[in-house]
Design an enzyme around this catalytic site. Structure first.
Site, PDB file in Angstrom:
ATOM      1  CD  GLN A  97      73.318   3.211  89.668  1.00 18.26           C
ATOM      2  OE1 GLN A  97      72.318   3.622  90.241  1.00 18.26           O
ATOM      3  NE2 GLN A  97      73.319   2.797  88.424  1.00 18.26           N
ATOM      4  CB  ALA A  99      71.194  -0.034  89.185  1.00 24.35           C
ATOM      5  CE1 TYR A 100      69.849   7.745  92.930  1.00 28.21           C
ATOM      6  CE2 TYR A 100      67.494   7.574  92.521  1.00 28.21           C
ATOM      7  CZ  TYR A 100      68.561   8.217  93.118  1.00 28.21           C
ATOM      8  OH  TYR A 100      68.353   9.325  93.886  1.00 28.21           O
ATOM      9  N   GLY A 101      67.058   2.829  91.758  1.00 30.72           N
ATOM     10  CA  GLY A 101      65.872   2.556  92.561  1.00 30.72           C
ATOM     11  C   GLY A 101      66.073   1.388  93.507  1.00 30.72           C
ATOM     12  CE  LYS A 117      69.491   7.382  96.644  1.00 32.32           C
ATOM     13  NZ  LYS A 117      70.213   8.100  97.726  1.00 32.32           N
TER      14      LYS A 117
END
Length: 253
Positions: free
Chosen positions: A113, A157-159, A162
């Site tokens: 990611q 992890a995505y948050g 971003k």
């Protein structure tokens, strides 16, 4: 009828083979831009390019893997070689999501990611800015997420990636303002794309929960999100830079 908000501009769109990126390709072309469409696979891109050209637009396709730093730089350079300049870039990316709680997110998930959801944007932005300087400036829009603006237990992890993207977007805006380069971000909420379909398959019921979390009671369409990127890339947003604009139907309010 169209207001032709991007007439005469050359715009690069990453993640252009589907979802928000594909909607942006069609919209930006309709608004007068010559578009360069980038994604990992070119089969879907070629269909969109043919569609745009069939309607009298100017479009080209280029393959790019956002995890490949050299490949990202080469794709940006090819856009410059094709048109002699770059006026705008919509770094929509091919965001990777691995649903799951924080304590089950693996090191490999984080590395993957980071490579795509953050470093890919960083690499693209710096290459785009270098090309834009040659032409006297330009505008960049990065696609972030509503998940960057609050705790994100389902996609930790995505948050995090971003949120880091929001930070570098703001920093780039301040750093490059004197060079005539504007940099902004958008934070879509639930958007009815193929990524939501995949998430629904992995976590049944997530679509209904997203709809219920929006004051408007529904997800955005890809076109609705692309409309905001269109404005930020256009000269009508000439005094807007360093903004992180919610496109979430009030879900983050």
């Amino acid at each position: 009828m169209t207001n032709q908000m991007l007439t005469g501009k050359v715009v690069l769109i990453t993640g252009a083979s589907r979802g928000i990126g594909a909607a942006a390709a069609r919209l930006f072309s309709a608004e007068g831009a010559a578009v360069v469409l980038a994604a990992r696979g070119t089969d879907a891109l070629d269909k969109i390019v043919a569609e745009i050209r069939g309607e009298g637009g100017v479009a080209d396709a280029v393959a790019v893997d956002l995890a490949d730093r050299a490949g990202v730089r080469a794709a940006v350079e090819r856009a410059g070689e094709r048109h002699g300049r770059l006026d705008g870039a919509f770094n929509n990316g091919a965001a990777i999501q691995q649903p799951g709680p924080l304590d089950t997110t693996s090191d490999d998930d984080i590395d993957q990611q980071f490579a795509v959801n953050f470093r890919g944007h960083w690499t693209a932005m710096t290459a785009e800015a270098e090309l834009m300087r040659r032409g006297g400036g330009g505008a960049i829009v990065n696609t972030s997420s509503i998940g960057s603006r609050r705790a994100n237990p389902a996609l930790p992890a995505y948050g995090a990636m971003k949120r880091a993207l929001n930070s570098i977007t703001e920093t780039a805006a301040v750093t490059w303002a004197a060079q005539g380069i504007r940099v902004n971000g958008i934070t879509p909420g639930g958007t009815d794309t193929e990524m939501i379909e995949a998430w629904e398959a992995a976590t049944p019921g997530v679509r209904d929960r997203i709809n219920a979390s929006s004051p408007m009671g529904r997800m955005a369409t890809p076109r609705e999100v692309a409309e905001v990127a269109l404005w930020l890339l256009s000269d009508r947003a000439a005094m807007v830079t360093g903004a992180i604009v919610p496109v979430d139907g009030g879900a983050g309010a």
